[in-house]
Design a protein around this motif. Structure first.
Motif, PDB file in Angstrom:
ATOM      1  N   GLU A 130      -4.697   9.774  -9.597  1.00  0.00           N
ATOM      2  CA  GLU A 130      -6.139  10.049  -9.500  1.00  0.00           C
ATOM      3  C   GLU A 130      -6.797   9.413 -10.709  1.00  0.00           C
ATOM      4  O   GLU A 130      -6.249   9.403 -11.804  1.00  0.00           O
ATOM      5  CB  GLU A 130      -6.376  11.564  -9.522  1.00  0.00           C
ATOM      6  CG  GLU A 130      -5.869  12.297  -8.302  1.00  0.00           C
ATOM      7  CD  GLU A 130      -6.690  11.985  -7.051  1.00  0.00           C
ATOM      8  OE1 GLU A 130      -7.912  11.841  -7.181  1.00  0.00           O
ATOM      9  OE2 GLU A 130      -6.085  11.859  -5.967  1.00  0.00           O
ATOM     10  N   ARG A 131      -7.992   8.904 -10.503  1.00  0.00           N
ATOM     11  CA  ARG A 131      -8.672   8.295 -11.640  1.00  0.00           C
ATOM     12  C   ARG A 131     -10.094   8.825 -11.671  1.00  0.00           C
ATOM     13  O   ARG A 131     -10.696   9.031 -10.611  1.00  0.00           O
ATOM     14  CB  ARG A 131      -8.675   6.784 -11.478  1.00  0.00           C
ATOM     15  CG  ARG A 131      -9.007   6.049 -12.739  1.00  0.00           C
ATOM     16  CD  ARG A 131      -8.766   4.570 -12.586  1.00  0.00           C
ATOM     17  NE  ARG A 131      -9.413   4.012 -11.390  1.00  0.00           N
ATOM     18  CZ  ARG A 131      -9.273   2.756 -11.011  1.00  0.00           C
ATOM     19  NH1 ARG A 131      -8.499   1.953 -11.685  1.00  0.00           N
ATOM     20  NH2 ARG A 131      -9.891   2.320  -9.948  1.00  0.00           N
ATOM     21  N   LYS A 154       0.871  -1.186   0.000  1.00  0.00           N
ATOM     22  CA  LYS A 154       0.000   0.000   0.000  1.00  0.00           C
ATOM     23  C   LYS A 154       0.898   1.223   0.000  1.00  0.00           C
ATOM     24  O   LYS A 154       2.028   1.185   0.494  1.00  0.00           O
ATOM     25  CB  LYS A 154      -0.873   0.010   1.264  1.00  0.00           C
ATOM     26  CG  LYS A 154      -1.793  -1.198   1.374  1.00  0.00           C
ATOM     27  CD  LYS A 154      -3.224  -0.809   0.993  1.00  0.00           C
ATOM     28  CE  LYS A 154      -4.010  -1.968   0.420  1.00  0.00           C
ATOM     29  NZ  LYS A 154      -4.002  -3.181   1.172  1.00  0.00           N
ATOM     30  N   ILE A 155       0.377   2.304  -0.490  1.00  0.00           N
ATOM     31  CA  ILE A 155       1.138   3.552  -0.415  1.00  0.00           C
ATOM     32  C   ILE A 155       0.666   4.312   0.820  1.00  0.00           C
ATOM     33  O   ILE A 155      -0.528   4.495   1.041  1.00  0.00           O
ATOM     34  CB  ILE A 155       0.954   4.389  -1.696  1.00  0.00           C
ATOM     35  CG1 ILE A 155       1.608   3.648  -2.871  1.00  0.00           C
ATOM     36  CG2 ILE A 155       1.568   5.772  -1.534  1.00  0.00           C
ATOM     37  CD1 ILE A 155       1.387   4.290  -4.211  1.00  0.00           C
ATOM     38  N   ASN A 172       3.662   9.336   1.177  1.00  0.00           N
ATOM     39  CA  ASN A 172       3.794   8.976  -0.236  1.00  0.00           C
ATOM     40  C   ASN A 172       4.898   7.958  -0.509  1.00  0.00           C
ATOM     41  O   ASN A 172       5.518   7.981  -1.562  1.00  0.00           O
ATOM     42  CB  ASN A 172       4.058  10.222  -1.088  1.00  0.00           C
ATOM     43  CG  ASN A 172       2.752  10.901  -1.425  1.00  0.00           C
ATOM     44  OD1 ASN A 172       1.713  10.259  -1.497  1.00  0.00           O
ATOM     45  ND2 ASN A 172       2.804  12.199  -1.592  1.00  0.00           N
ATOM     46  N   SER A 184      -0.549   7.607  -5.632  1.00  0.00           N
ATOM     47  CA  SER A 184      -1.526   6.862  -6.427  1.00  0.00           C
ATOM     48  C   SER A 184      -2.150   7.812  -7.424  1.00  0.00           C
ATOM     49  O   SER A 184      -2.561   8.904  -7.047  1.00  0.00           O
ATOM     50  CB  SER A 184      -2.636   6.314  -5.532  1.00  0.00           C
ATOM     51  OG  SER A 184      -2.089   5.451  -4.586  1.00  0.00           O
TER      52      SER A 184
END
Lengths: 658, 271
Positions: free
Chosen positions: B238-239, B17-18, B23, B236
């Motif tokens: 952005e989506r 996991k980040i 970060n 991560s």
């Protein structure tokens, strides 16, 4: 030719010597097997032998078994008659007639009647084998020839007796008529003055056929007449049958691809098979057209042993491999076709253990040769790296419980570990079952907790697939964790987890009290800790219950799920034709869940169709594998209006209805 | 002739996991695995061994704990496993890493036997740069064959190799003289499953360690000092929020219709 010891004695000695030699030749081969103790608990062995060998309880599981029981008991009586016959042949002065009449008369009477019963039973057996053979390939020359020989023996003995009676006159004749009425009837066939000829002819026929019959026994499936009773006595008493542990040390070999890798009892099994075919007819692989036939496996082991015996005795490698595509070898496809459902073992009247014979072969293929169906590579790697079949991150394991506000097992505080299992943790459909179980446990006020991300796969599939190395490390890891957390009571929602934790882990020195959720739910319903609303009875649906193999045959849990369902729905569940001990597998056990089914019919479709014959609204299972197989089954059979549900979901629906 | 496979021990990224605060990758407690592409590199090397009888040496640069991954390589059947491990190698980017690996391969070539083929995975799943393989090739002056999905021919008389490269929408067949460096894609083979005896033997085997006293590289070319790359930030991406369409469980057909219409509207279906 008058019966005379001058001819009979040498004949008898030669025939007996040959018979002993044939028996020895076969039975001595069992010494090639590894050692195994089958003489523990003698008391139970004796009572089982009486129940299963003499009272033939399993033979009678099918109506045709009655014929066998008749022949078996008649043979015991005729053993007495034939002892007299042989002794008389050797020493003509010996005869039952020299016994007191109070003993000899009933003896003659009994033998006379029993011979007739035998003759009738042989006719019945022959008719049955012609009209409705136990399995398609059962109409062998050997089978009919042996029946023919028995019939000849009976007719010959009637011939001998009738010839004797034909010489009687007056009151002796009257006596013979009442004591041996069957033999008496045969005197009408004896032409005037031919009594002696008929007697001598019958006598020699009887003598020669008897010696021939004796010598045919060890050469044929009728060897079981000698081996079956010991085989029942020497049966495996622990249940379910557990594979042996392996010791992972450099230099050891793992599994086996030679007959001498089996134990002596495994090899004795191969000489005890009657070829009755009941294992075959119960086998989900055989019945759906796979190349696995449990009867064939046992026969192959026998033939392989016979052909390799002399080499193996000299310590040389076998000429014919045990695993292979040729005759007298077991094919890899057969080895991988087994669902480990245990139906073969359950069906065998003489307690042959067919299914465990494949374990060393799977182990050899996986552990020594790394040769297994392609689909299993991913499974093995996922299991090793992430301890679940799909390779999902272990951190996801406890996620389902977040809805209930994480429920960790706390040592000293929590009573039950809820061992959720891989399907219950990751499979979308089975997670619904998990939730139903959890909600019911909460409703009943049971103290339970989960291991969450620390829970690991129990290793069932690894063990059944022969990857004992991986199973061993998984079992050790789990047991260390159970011991560290002081876990003693476990609720499992998967029969495979249940059986593995309860039975297989015992080999690692841990005794866990493991309950399947259906067992605990029944207790909770009976204790009143779970209450059902009044109107339950009106909502009964047409519900078919399917026995999971690892619940039923492997662990004897048949009644609890049915009682639980009856309480919840107000009606006994509908039974399929093949139920309880005789239930047909869903097709997913033994690691078959993770393999493709390329050959023949799909097992799950056969079983689903069987359930659908009863036009149910619901097919109820108690195992995540069965659940998946039936869900696929009803979809493929375009019957997806029929619900496939776990027992916990049905209870939850009833409990939470109010 | 030697075949060299280069492998890397990486964190099991499905379990990484980040950390949103810093970060950075949260690697704690995350199990290490052999980089999945490297398992195919290893298998490709072993298949050449099976076919031609070459000696296979596997190299990995990493901390002492990476010996675990080298044992896995030994259990698959490689002849020798060497761990390139030194505090001085730590903090290396792809450039510094390829310097160390190239030096080790050169040493094997000079002192053991001529190296014919070096095989790497196409990239690692932790860094995803796909630079180390090509970097090694450049530094050693080997032919560079990336994205190989089939070794078509190894001509030992003329010392040439023919491979097929998997490119977007096409394949490319290339023949070059040896020595060559291959980077391989997953499609090239199915890694073998070790037998138990191989595993047990590998557990007992000694893993040779080469540090910089052995390789004698200039400290400016290795480790943090030799790494011009620095990671500014890991985050991560952005989506765009997706959309849950319909209810596939209760109405599969309606849902498919809905989905098709949406795709048609966006002109995403070739008609």
């Amino acid at each position: 030719m008058t019966p005379t010891p001058t001819i009979f004695v040498p004949l008898f000695i030669a025939a007996t010597a040959m018979f002993i030699w044939s028996c020895w030749k076969r039975l001595s081969l069992t010494a090639l097997g590894r050692t195994e103790n089958r003489l523990d608990n003698i008391g139970q062995r004796i009572s089982d032998t009486i129940r299963y060998a003499f009272a033939q309880k399993r033979v009678l599981a099918q109506p045709s078994g009655l014929i066998h029981v008749a022949i078996f008991w008649c043979f015991l009586v005729l053993l007495i008659a034939n002892t007299e016959f042989i002794l008389q042949g050797l020493f003509p002065s010996i005869s039952f007639t020299r016994l007191p009449e109070s003993l000899s008369m009933p003896l003659f009477q009994m033998i006379d009647v029993v011979s007739l019963i035998t003759l009738l039973a042989v006719i019945a057996a022959t008719t049955r084998r012609i009209v409705a053979p136990p399995y398609p390939e059962a109409r062998t020359f050997e089978a009919f020839f042996i029946l023919f020989l028995i019939a000849v023996l009976m007719l010959a003995s009637f011939g001998i007796n009738a010839a004797k009676i034909s010489t009687f006159r007056g009151s002796t004749l009257e006596l013979a008529k009442t004591i041996t009425p069957v033999s008496y009837q045969f005197i009408t066939f004896i032409p005037e003055g031919m009594g002696k000829v008929v007697h001598d002819l019958s006598w020699w026929t009887h003598a020669l056929v008897l010696l021939l019959f004796m010598n045919l026994l060890p050469l044929s499936k009728h060897f079981h007449i000698i081996t079956a009773i010991p085989n029942v006595f020497l049966q495996r008493l622990e249940h379910p049958p557990l594979p042996e542990r392996e010791e992972f040390k450099v230099g050891n070999s793992f599994g086996s691809n030679q007959v001498d890798g089996y134990t002596w009892k495994d090899l004795l099994d191969s000489f005890s098979c009657t070829e009755c075919g009941r294992c075959q007819m119960a086998c989900p692989a055989d019945q759906t057209g796979k190349p696995l036939n449990p009867r064939g496996v046992i026969a192959t082991i026998k033939h392989n042993l016979m052909k390799n015996g002399s080499l193996l005795k000299k310590g040389e490698p076998p000429a014919i491999p045990l695993i292979g595509e040729g005759e007298d070898s077991i094919s890899t496809e057969a080895i991988w076709s087994c669902t480990t459902c245990g139906a073969c073992i359950q069906a065998c009247p003489v307690f042959i253990e067919q299914m465990p014979k494949l374990t060393p072969l799977r182990r050899h293929l996986v552990e020594m040769e790394s040769n297994f169906p392609a689909e299993l590579l991913n499974l093995f790697e996922n299991m090793e790296s992430r301890s679940n079949p799909w390779g999902i991150a272990p951190t996801e394991r406890g996620k389902w419980a977040t809805l209930l506000g994480d429920r960790p097992f706390e040592t000293g505080k929590t009573e039950y570990l809820f061992y959720v299992g891989c399907a219950g943790s990751f499979d979308a459909r089975t997670k619904q079952v998990t939730m139903a179980v959890a909600q019911l446990l909460d409703k009943a006020g049971v103290s339970w907790g989960i291991l969450g991300k620390d829970e690991k796969c129990c290793g069932d599939s690894m063990r059944r697939l022969g990857n004992e190395y991986l199973f061993d490390s998984m079992a050790k890891e789990n047991i260390a964790l159970f011991k560290e957390r002081k876990i003693t009571k476990v609720i499992a929602q998967c029969p495979h987890c249940m059986s593995t934790l309860k039975n297989d882990y015992r080999q690692y020195g841990i005794e866990l009290e493991v309950l399947h959720h259906s067992q605990l739910l029944l207790q909770l319903l009976q204790d009143g800790r779970l209450k059902l609303p009044e109107e339950t009875k009106e909502t009964a649906t047409r519900l078919v219950y399917h026995d999971s193999c690892y619940m039923g045959r492997h662990n004897g849990i048949y009644d609890e799920p049915r009682e639980t369902l009856a309480l919840a729905t107000g009606e006994e569940p509908i039974e399929m034709a093949r139920n309880r001990e005789g239930a047909f597998c869903c097709g997913a056990g033994g690691g078959r869940m993770w393999m493709e089914e390329f050959t023949g019919e799909r097992i799950n479709l056969v079983r689903t169709a069987e359930a659908l014959e009863h036009e149910p609204d619901t097919i109820c299972t108690a195992c995540p594998y069965c659940l998946t197989m039936f869900i696929d089954g009803v979809k493929d059979l375009k019957a997806d209006k029929v619900q496939v549900r776990d027992i916990a979901e049905i209870i939850a629906e009833a409990v939470f209805r109010q | 002739m030697l075949i060299v496979a280069c492998i890397k021990q990486v964190p099991d990224t499905t379990q990484v996991k980040i950390d949103p605060a810093t970060n950075t990758l949260m690697r704690e407690g995350v199990p290490s695995i052999m980089n999945p592409y490297d398992t195919h590199a290893l298998e490709a090397a072993l298949q050449l061994k099976d076919q031609f009888g070459f000696r296979v040496v596997v190299l990995s640069m990493g901390p002492p704990g990476a010996a675990h991954t080298l044992r896995k390589a030994l259990s698959a059947g490689v002849d020798q496993a060497i761990l390139l491990s030194d505090r001085l190698f730590g903090g290396a980017d792809t450039l510094a890493t390829s310097n160390v690996l190239a030096a080790a391969i050169k040493k094997l070539n000079d002192e053991m036997a001529p190296v014919g083929v070096v095989i790497c995975g196409k990239q690692t799943i932790d860094g995803d740069t796909a630079q180390v393989g090509p970097g090694i090739a450049v530094r050693l002056g080997y032919q560079q064959l990336t994205l190989v999905d089939r070794v078509e021919e190894l001509d030992m008389i003329n010392k040439r190799i023919t491979v097929r490269r998997k490119l977007e929408g096409r394949h490319e067949r290339i023949e070059t003289p040896l020595p060559a460096l291959l980077t391989v894609v997953r499609e090239i083979n199915r890694p073998r499953y070790p037998t138990v005896n191989m595993r047990l033997a590998s557990e007992a085997a000694d893993i040779e360690i080469w540090n910089n006293e052995v390789l004698k590289l200039e400290t400016e070319t290795i480790g943090l000092k030799g790494s011009p790359t620095w990671v500014a930030k890991i985050f991560s991406p952005e989506r765009d929020k997706g959309e849950i369409v319909g209810n596939g469980y209760n109405d599969p057909e309606g849902t498919v219709d809905l989905l098709l219409n949406k795709l048609l509207d966006k002109d995403l279906l070739p008609l």
